[in-house]
Design a protein around this motif. Structure first.
Motif, mmCIF file in Angstrom:
data_model
loop_
_atom_site.group_PDB
_atom_site.id
_atom_site.type_symbol
_atom_site.label_atom_id
_atom_site.label_comp_id
_atom_site.label_asym_id
_atom_site.label_seq_id
_atom_site.Cartn_x
_atom_site.Cartn_y
_atom_site.Cartn_z
ATOM 1 N N HIS A 34 3.988 -1.247 -9.291
ATOM 2 C CA HIS A 34 3.023 -0.516 -8.461
ATOM 3 C C HIS A 34 3.243 0.991 -8.527
ATOM 4 N N ALA A 35 4.497 1.385 -8.704
ATOM 5 C CA ALA A 35 4.829 2.809 -8.803
ATOM 6 C C ALA A 35 5.867 2.931 -9.916
ATOM 7 N N ALA B 131 0.826 -1.210 0.000
ATOM 8 C CA ALA B 131 0.000 0.000 0.000
ATOM 9 C C ALA B 131 0.859 1.257 0.000
ATOM 10 N N THR B 132 1.937 1.228 0.794
ATOM 11 C CA THR B 132 2.763 2.438 0.865
ATOM 12 C C THR B 132 3.385 2.748 -0.494
ATOM 13 N N ILE B 133 3.765 1.683 -1.233
ATOM 14 C CA ILE B 133 4.346 1.915 -2.568
ATOM 15 C C ILE B 133 3.252 2.313 -3.553
ATOM 16 N N HIS B 134 2.169 1.549 -3.543
ATOM 17 C CA HIS B 134 1.122 1.732 -4.551
ATOM 18 C C HIS B 134 0.496 3.128 -4.462
ATOM 19 N N LEU C 145 7.582 4.980 -11.649
ATOM 20 C CA LEU C 145 8.790 5.807 -11.695
ATOM 21 C C LEU C 145 9.633 5.685 -10.431
ATOM 22 N N LYS C 146 9.302 4.730 -9.564
ATOM 23 C CA LYS C 146 9.996 4.617 -8.273
ATOM 24 C C LYS C 146 11.498 4.406 -8.455
ATOM 25 N N TYR C 147 11.864 3.338 -9.159
ATOM 26 C CA TYR C 147 13.286 3.020 -9.336
ATOM 27 C C TYR C 147 13.972 4.085 -10.162
ATOM 28 N N ILE C 148 13.274 4.597 -11.158
ATOM 29 C CA ILE C 148 13.884 5.551 -12.071
ATOM 30 C C ILE C 148 14.219 6.851 -11.348
ATOM 31 N N ASN C 149 13.293 7.315 -10.532
ATOM 32 C CA ASN C 149 13.554 8.534 -9.767
ATOM 33 C C ASN C 149 14.659 8.316 -8.745
ATOM 34 N N GLU C 150 14.657 7.118 -8.121
ATOM 35 C CA GLU C 150 15.708 6.830 -7.147
ATOM 36 C C GLU C 150 17.080 6.816 -7.816
ATOM 37 N N ALA C 151 17.133 6.182 -8.995
ATOM 38 C CA ALA C 151 18.407 6.103 -9.721
ATOM 39 C C ALA C 151 18.885 7.491 -10.118
ATOM 40 N N LYS D 115 1.712 5.879 -3.477
ATOM 41 C CA LYS D 115 2.570 7.023 -3.794
ATOM 42 C C LYS D 115 2.803 7.173 -5.285
ATOM 43 N N GLY D 116 2.642 6.081 -6.020
ATOM 44 C CA GLY D 116 3.023 6.097 -7.433
ATOM 45 C C GLY D 116 1.918 6.562 -8.356
ATOM 46 N N ASN D 117 2.263 6.623 -9.637
ATOM 47 C CA ASN D 117 1.291 7.047 -10.639
ATOM 48 C C ASN D 117 0.208 5.989 -10.875
#
Lengths: 177, 304
Positions: free
Chosen positions: A157-158, A69-72, A160-166, A74-76
């Motif tokens: 689930h999100a 839920a915390t990941i989902h 752009l999560k990894y992409i933004n982190e990278a 927050k993402g698009n």
């Protein structure tokens, strides 16, 4: 009693009997709730209202799956229903207890699932609503193998999560114009 | 020769006699048969008199109960209320007013709604309670419509069988229009389909005889004959979910908000604001005078 009077009595008795049988049959053959709201069985409304629920809501999933839920949320992809990709709530939970594991999509299944919405070849998709890609062009442009599946770069689930982190780590975070 | 023939004939006669002797028990069978039919008819009418209890037979989910018009929930199911003022209170069936709005400009043709609908009702293959059509309009105003498998598999590939000068393409989700003057209800000969006082057109599958008259009457092709139960079925806007304060399954899963549902009694609901606002809303086949409660936003003239 004369013969004539007997006949009349017989006719009256048989009419009464037939009427009685008719009323009894009518009362018993017509459903009890028929005609309460109109020329139909009103109980059918309540029966339809008590149909078994198959789908829950996203909140019903997040009650237990708090990490997802915390990941989902927050993402698009926060508007996407859990049950569309994973299966229905009723296949997973019954009377408050887990009855089966829901399948998790893997490999090319994920790409197919992503392209249901994100395929740019289907022209009817408004850019105001959704970001679309031509998968082959996108893979070439990103300099990755053409066999890559979507989830090798995008968290499902999100996205752009990894992409933004990278980008944060490498200092390549784009400055939005 | 003659004597032999005679003998043969005689034996034939005897055989016939024997056969007719054997027919006698057949007549007894007829009586038995009639007796059985009568008994069956009486037993059957008794079943009609004392109908089997359909509510307590475990057919319905024990988690949700509906008593005296109040729906209560097992608290172990964590389902937040999505349509306010329905759950845990008396449902006044005469004072409800619901509307469904489909925003065509937001539909991306993913087919989530179709999948959710099939799962929620276990709709048999080849039949659809809701479906998504793809419209392609070219510069000669020619309109191409397709709907592979009702949109259940989504739209993975563009159409290649048509000229490539498309000027406008869009998806149109279709479902029951919940007409206020419903042709399907007017034609039903047994009262198996009806407009409930809260505006939903529902099916009573116990009474439906499967004549399929309503399927022909529906101008929107929203009905089908279930090949297993042989009764007519239709989209109910997920009446069972609405009565529990939940959105219909297709609205629940729509990722872009193309499908909107809500109560018009609730002034904070999205549909109330849209219907009160200045946006252009249309209905399908307005000229037929069916007065649908399903409105479309961004509808093109070509859509029927």
């Amino acid at each position: 009693m004369s013969k004539h009077a007997l006949r009349i009595a017989f006719v009256v008795a048989s009419v009464v009997l037939m009427a009685g049988v008719g009323f009894v049959l009518k009362a018993q053959l017509i459903p009890k709730s028929f005609g309460l709201y109109g020329p139909y069985r009103a109980d059918a409304i309540d029966e339809e209202a008590q149909r078994v629920l198959k789908h829950g809501t996203n909140a019903s999933c997040f009650g237990c799956h708090q990490y997802e839920a915390t990941i989902h949320l927050k993402g698009n992809h926060k508007t996407i229903s859990c049950e569309f990709c994973h299966g229905t709530y009723s296949d997973h939970i019954k009377n408050g207890k887990k009855i089966a594991n829901l399948p998790v999509k893997k490999g090319t299944e994920i790409t197919t699932l992503c392209l249901r919405c994100h395929n740019t070849e289907i022209k009817a998709r408004s850019t105001m609503v959704i970001k679309t890609v031509g998968i082959q062009d996108h893979l070439k442009k990103q300099n990755v193998k053409l066999t890559h599946t979507c989830n090798q770069c995008h968290h499902v689930h999100a996205p752009l999560k990894y992409i933004n982190e990278a980008k944060k780590i490498t200092g390549l975070m784009e400055v939005k114009p | 020769m003659i004597i032999k023939d005679f003998k043969v004939n005689k034996s034939c006669v005897n055989e016939q006699l024997i056969l007719s002797d054997e027919k006698f028990p057949l007549d007894m069978d007829k009586r038995d048969f009639i007796k059985k039919v009568l008994k069956g008819a009486i037993a059957g009418s008794l079943f009609l008199v004392f109908p089997m209890d359909t509510t307590g037979g475990g057919n319905f989910d024990k988690n949700s109960t509906l008593k005296d018009g109040i729906s209560t929930f097992d608290p172990t199911i964590k389902l937040p209320e999505e349509i306010p003022e329905i759950r845990d209170r008396q449902y006044d069936i005469y004072k409800q007013n619901f509307a469904f709005i489909v925003d065509i400009t937001r539909c991306i043709g993913c087919g989530s709604c179709c999948v959710a609908d099939k799962r929620e009702y276990n709709v048999p293959d080849g039949n659809y309670r809701t479906w998504v059509e793809r419209y392609i309009k070219d510069f000669d105003d020619q309109v191409y419509v397709d709907c592979p498998n009702g949109g259940l598999d989504g739209y993975q590939k563009p159409r290649t069988d048509i000229p490539l000068n498309a000027r406008d393409t869009f998806f149109v989700p279709k479902l029951c229009n919940m007409c206020k003057e419903a042709p399907c209800v007017q034609v039903c000969p047994v009262g198996a389909t009806f407009i409930s006082p809260d505006g939903f057109i529902l099916m009573d599958s116990d009474r439906c005889v499967g004549c399929a008259y309503c399927i022909q009457a529906c101008p929107y092709s929203a009905r089908f004959l279930n090949p297993i139960t042989k009764t007519a079925e239709k989209c109910t806007w997920c009446y069972h979910r609405v009565r529990k304060g939940l959105l219909p399954a297709c609205v629940e899963v729509c990722p872009t908000g193309a499908r909107k549902f809500g109560s018009l009694n609730d002034e904070n609901s999205e549909v109330y604001k849209i219907l009160k606002g200045p946006g252009v809303l249309t209905v399908l086949k307005q000229s037929m005078g069916t007065l649908p409660a399903l409105y479309y936003m961004g509808q093109r003239l070509e859509v029927v």
